[in-house]
Write a protein that holds these residues in place. Structure first.
Motif, PDB file in Angstrom:
ATOM      1  N   VAL A 216      17.563  -3.951   5.582  1.00 26.71           N
ATOM      2  CA  VAL A 216      17.998  -3.768   6.965  1.00 26.71           C
ATOM      3  C   VAL A 216      18.836  -4.950   7.442  1.00 26.71           C
ATOM      4  O   VAL A 216      19.879  -4.770   8.064  1.00 26.71           O
ATOM      5  CB  VAL A 216      16.784  -3.569   7.890  1.00 26.71           C
ATOM      6  CG1 VAL A 216      17.208  -3.575   9.350  1.00 26.71           C
ATOM      7  CG2 VAL A 216      16.074  -2.267   7.544  1.00 26.71           C
ATOM      8  N   GLN A 217      18.416  -6.167   7.162  1.00 28.13           N
ATOM      9  CA  GLN A 217      19.083  -7.345   7.703  1.00 28.13           C
ATOM     10  C   GLN A 217      19.659  -8.214   6.587  1.00 28.13           C
ATOM     11  O   GLN A 217      18.982  -8.489   5.595  1.00 28.13           O
ATOM     12  CB  GLN A 217      18.123  -8.162   8.557  1.00 28.13           C
ATOM     13  CG  GLN A 217      17.604  -7.441   9.790  1.00 28.13           C
ATOM     14  CD  GLN A 217      18.702  -7.097  10.795  1.00 28.13           C
ATOM     15  OE1 GLN A 217      19.844  -7.513  10.656  1.00 28.13           O
ATOM     16  NE2 GLN A 217      18.359  -6.321  11.809  1.00 28.13           N
ATOM     17  N   PRO A 218      20.899  -8.685   6.742  1.00 26.17           N
ATOM     18  CA  PRO A 218      21.557  -9.449   5.684  1.00 26.17           C
ATOM     19  C   PRO A 218      21.282 -10.943   5.702  1.00 26.17           C
ATOM     20  O   PRO A 218      21.619 -11.651   4.751  1.00 26.17           O
ATOM     21  CB  PRO A 218      23.040  -9.192   5.958  1.00 26.17           C
ATOM     22  CG  PRO A 218      23.114  -9.042   7.440  1.00 26.17           C
ATOM     23  CD  PRO A 218      21.829  -8.346   7.831  1.00 26.17           C
ATOM     24  N   GLY A 219      20.707 -11.481   6.798  1.00 25.23           N
ATOM     25  CA  GLY A 219      20.516 -12.928   6.910  1.00 25.23           C
ATOM     26  C   GLY A 219      19.658 -13.477   5.777  1.00 25.23           C
ATOM     27  O   GLY A 219      18.617 -12.901   5.435  1.00 25.23           O
TER      28      GLY A 219
ATOM     29  N   GLY B 250      16.522 -11.234   6.652  1.00 26.35           N
ATOM     30  CA  GLY B 250      15.857 -10.282   5.772  1.00 26.35           C
ATOM     31  C   GLY B 250      15.374 -10.900   4.483  1.00 26.35           C
ATOM     32  O   GLY B 250      14.529 -10.340   3.792  1.00 26.35           O
ATOM     33  N   GLN B 251      15.935 -12.101   4.127  1.00 24.79           N
ATOM     34  CA  GLN B 251      15.611 -12.761   2.868  1.00 24.79           C
ATOM     35  C   GLN B 251      15.172 -14.193   3.160  1.00 24.79           C
ATOM     36  O   GLN B 251      15.906 -14.951   3.801  1.00 24.79           O
ATOM     37  CB  GLN B 251      16.826 -12.788   1.929  1.00 24.79           C
ATOM     38  CG  GLN B 251      17.216 -11.434   1.370  1.00 24.79           C
ATOM     39  CD  GLN B 251      17.598 -10.409   2.409  1.00 24.79           C
ATOM     40  OE1 GLN B 251      16.992  -9.351   2.491  1.00 24.79           O
ATOM     41  NE2 GLN B 251      18.607 -10.714   3.234  1.00 24.79           N
ATOM     42  N   LEU B 252      14.000 -14.574   2.693  1.00 24.05           N
ATOM     43  CA  LEU B 252      13.476 -15.926   2.873  1.00 24.05           C
ATOM     44  C   LEU B 252      13.159 -16.524   1.513  1.00 24.05           C
ATOM     45  O   LEU B 252      12.351 -15.969   0.757  1.00 24.05           O
ATOM     46  CB  LEU B 252      12.204 -15.909   3.730  1.00 24.05           C
ATOM     47  CG  LEU B 252      11.428 -17.232   3.815  1.00 24.05           C
ATOM     48  CD1 LEU B 252      12.234 -18.276   4.586  1.00 24.05           C
ATOM     49  CD2 LEU B 252      10.050 -17.024   4.460  1.00 24.05           C
TER      50      LEU B 252
ATOM     51  N   PHE C 153      12.340  -9.561   1.833  1.00 28.37           N
ATOM     52  CA  PHE C 153      11.944 -10.259   0.615  1.00 28.37           C
ATOM     53  C   PHE C 153      11.510 -11.697   0.916  1.00 28.37           C
ATOM     54  O   PHE C 153      12.180 -12.419   1.654  1.00 28.37           O
ATOM     55  CB  PHE C 153      13.099 -10.318  -0.386  1.00 28.37           C
ATOM     56  CG  PHE C 153      13.559  -8.979  -0.881  1.00 28.37           C
ATOM     57  CD1 PHE C 153      12.672  -8.109  -1.504  1.00 28.37           C
ATOM     58  CD2 PHE C 153      14.878  -8.574  -0.719  1.00 28.37           C
ATOM     59  CE1 PHE C 153      13.087  -6.870  -1.951  1.00 28.37           C
ATOM     60  CE2 PHE C 153      15.307  -7.338  -1.174  1.00 28.37           C
ATOM     61  CZ  PHE C 153      14.407  -6.476  -1.794  1.00 28.37           C
ATOM     62  N   ALA C 154      10.384 -12.087   0.337  1.00 28.32           N
ATOM     63  CA  ALA C 154       9.969 -13.489   0.262  1.00 28.32           C
ATOM     64  C   ALA C 154      10.139 -13.888  -1.202  1.00 28.32           C
ATOM     65  O   ALA C 154       9.480 -13.344  -2.083  1.00 28.32           O
ATOM     66  CB  ALA C 154       8.526 -13.664   0.714  1.00 28.32           C
TER      67      ALA C 154
ATOM     68  N   PRO D 255       7.358  -7.877   4.207  1.00 27.99           N
ATOM     69  CA  PRO D 255       8.100  -8.341   3.033  1.00 27.99           C
ATOM     70  C   PRO D 255       7.438  -8.036   1.701  1.00 27.99           C
ATOM     71  O   PRO D 255       6.226  -7.861   1.609  1.00 27.99           O
ATOM     72  CB  PRO D 255       8.171  -9.859   3.248  1.00 27.99           C
ATOM     73  CG  PRO D 255       6.920 -10.175   4.021  1.00 27.99           C
ATOM     74  CD  PRO D 255       6.718  -9.001   4.937  1.00 27.99           C
ATOM     75  N   SER D 256       8.279  -7.976   0.668  1.00 31.29           N
ATOM     76  CA  SER D 256       7.815  -7.908  -0.713  1.00 31.29           C
ATOM     77  C   SER D 256       8.042  -9.264  -1.362  1.00 31.29           C
ATOM     78  O   SER D 256       9.007  -9.965  -1.046  1.00 31.29           O
ATOM     79  CB  SER D 256       8.595  -6.842  -1.492  1.00 31.29           C
ATOM     80  OG  SER D 256       8.420  -5.562  -0.926  1.00 31.29           O
ATOM     81  N   PHE D 257       7.170  -9.623  -2.287  1.00 28.29           N
ATOM     82  CA  PHE D 257       7.322 -10.866  -3.027  1.00 28.29           C
ATOM     83  C   PHE D 257       8.244 -10.629  -4.222  1.00 28.29           C
ATOM     84  O   PHE D 257       8.050  -9.681  -4.991  1.00 28.29           O
ATOM     85  CB  PHE D 257       5.956 -11.367  -3.507  1.00 28.29           C
ATOM     86  CG  PHE D 257       6.031 -12.612  -4.348  1.00 28.29           C
ATOM     87  CD1 PHE D 257       6.100 -13.857  -3.750  1.00 28.29           C
ATOM     88  CD2 PHE D 257       6.046 -12.525  -5.738  1.00 28.29           C
ATOM     89  CE1 PHE D 257       6.178 -15.018  -4.519  1.00 28.29           C
ATOM     90  CE2 PHE D 257       6.121 -13.675  -6.515  1.00 28.29           C
ATOM     91  CZ  PHE D 257       6.188 -14.920  -5.906  1.00 28.29           C
TER      92      PHE D 257
END
Length: 418
Positions: free
Chosen positions: A311-314, A344-346, A370-371, A397-399
């Protein structure tokens, strides 16, 4: 209006970090070898690993590419050991961005490297003259980002960007280029000393690099957040330096001292008297929209056989940022609160270490997909079991693990629009 596509990748380099992203005109081919589609703007974050053979293979994959900006979170070998090779492999790197390092901070990194046995002649040469070291490798500018410490009052967020303008690329006959510059600069600027040295600038905490085209601002920004040791710890370390070396020394003088065993022993003694952990400086980086669009953006993530709509590109990279410390974590989350709805991505801090994590971080980003742990074979227990369990329990999130395996490479692509 010319639409812009983005592509981001977390390279599979093992126990380390190597991330890159680029923007290009919509419809051009996007890929990695090397940045297929002749991107209009490209950046990278860190380039290091304890498994240097796999790191070298990933650097080869982008040989000949051009980087506008290279962000280095901190100077531990598993995050920067590949920088020299990267600078030799790519066509150009215009700007290198680091957390601010004065004479005492450079001495601190020398001392930490001496203490863990990773101090090299190349690193000593870098500390002796960063301008000459980077300039000789084609870098045009070094930018220091002022940092926050635990004793600072509050934590102002990143500078806002102007949402007006179309952000078109107007091709120049061969290659359309996007533009960027920092929203603010501090007055202390060191010009390049010669054609083989890099200019040095310094920007305040909160300054960002928005990306724009000929006709205005794109909804894309690069926003670093640097953390620095407390003034009290730095003062204690400086007192130890003065006791061993005398007062008034420059970074070059400390680097020269580190070339001899006696100097390295003194630096190690200074370091051991003050710190246990050497993860003292680290700079996070947000890459993504600068303001919330009128609708949720759709992009695609790929890892091996996994293909997933995001959903989010950040994308928020954290290096070895220690988010287990309450004051530090609050400043971090307050600073990035402006971008939280778009993240969306960390990248989990310190390769997913249990010691650098707090589960409240996951709750701060409502659309987190995603984490991610950038991890390889190691003796530290990374990624931590507690971190993985916390991600599994979180509702969103998914790992994801990005390690030495080529199939673990994570790619994210989509379109930059309002």
């Amino acid at each position: 209006m010319t639409r812009i596509d983005f592509f981001e990748v977390q390279f599979p380099v093992g126990q380390g970090g190597f991330h890159a992203g680029w923007l290009t005109e919509h419809g051009r081919s996007l890929g990695i070898a090397p940045f297929v589609g002749d991107p209009a703007f490209a950046w990278a974050y860190d380039c290091g690993s304890n498994q240097q053979d796999v790191l070298n293979e990933q650097i080869k994959a982008i040989a000949g590419a051009r980087l506008d900006m290279l962000f280095l979170s901190h100077l531990d070998g598993d995050h920067v050991v590949g920088v020299d090779k990267l600078l030799s492999a790519v066509d150009a790197v215009d700007e290198v961005i680091l957390p601010y390092l004065g004479d005492v901070e450079w001495a601190l990194h020398l001392a930490a490297a001496a203490g863990n046995g990773s101090l090299s002649g190349t690193f000593i040469d870098l500390v002796s003259s960063p301008s000459d070291w980077f300039g000789a490798r084609g870098v045009q500018r070094i930018t220091y980002i002022d940092g926050h410490s635990e004793e600072d009052e509050g934590s102002d967020g990143p500078d806002p960007i102007d949402p007006t303008g179309s952000g078109e690329i107007v091709p120049d006959g061969s290659r359309g280029r996007l533009k960027y510059d920092w929203t603010r600069r501090l007055p202390s600027v060191a010009p390049a000393g010669s054609s083989d040295s890099a200019e040095i600038i310094r920007v305040p905490a909160g300054a960002v690099a928005p990306i724009s085209g000929t006709c205005g601002q794109l909804n894309w920004v690069l926003s670093p957040f640097a953390f620095k040791p407390s003034a009290a710890k730095l003062a204690s370390f400086e007192a130890a330096l003065i006791n061993e070396f005398g007062s008034g020394l420059t970074a070059k003088a400390y680097a020269d001292a580190a070339r001899a065993k006696a100097g390295r022993d003194k630096l190690r003694k200074c370091y051991d008297a003050v710190w246990v952990s050497h993860n003292l400086h680290s700079m996070a980086l947000y890459a993504g929209p600068g303001f919330v669009p009128g609708y949720k953006l759709q992009c695609t993530a790929r890892q091996g056989n996994l293909i997933r709509r995001v959903v989010q590109p950040g994308w928020l990279s954290t290096g070895d940022f220690d988010l287990s410390v309450t004051k530090r974590r609050k400043k971090f989350l307050q600073f990035y609160g402006r971008y939280a709805p778009m993240i969306g991505q960390l990248m989990l801090p310190h390769h997913g270490s249990d010691l650098s994590f707090d589960c409240s971080v996951l709750k701060a980003f409502p659309d987190l997909t995603f984490a991610i742990a950038a991890v390889g074979t190691n003796s530290h227990g990374h990624p931590g079991r507690g971190v993985q369990q916390a991600v599994q329990k979180a509702p969103g999130p998914s790992f994801l693990r990005v390690d030495e395996s080529e199939s673990s490479m994570l790619c994210l692509s989509g379109m930059v629009q309002r």
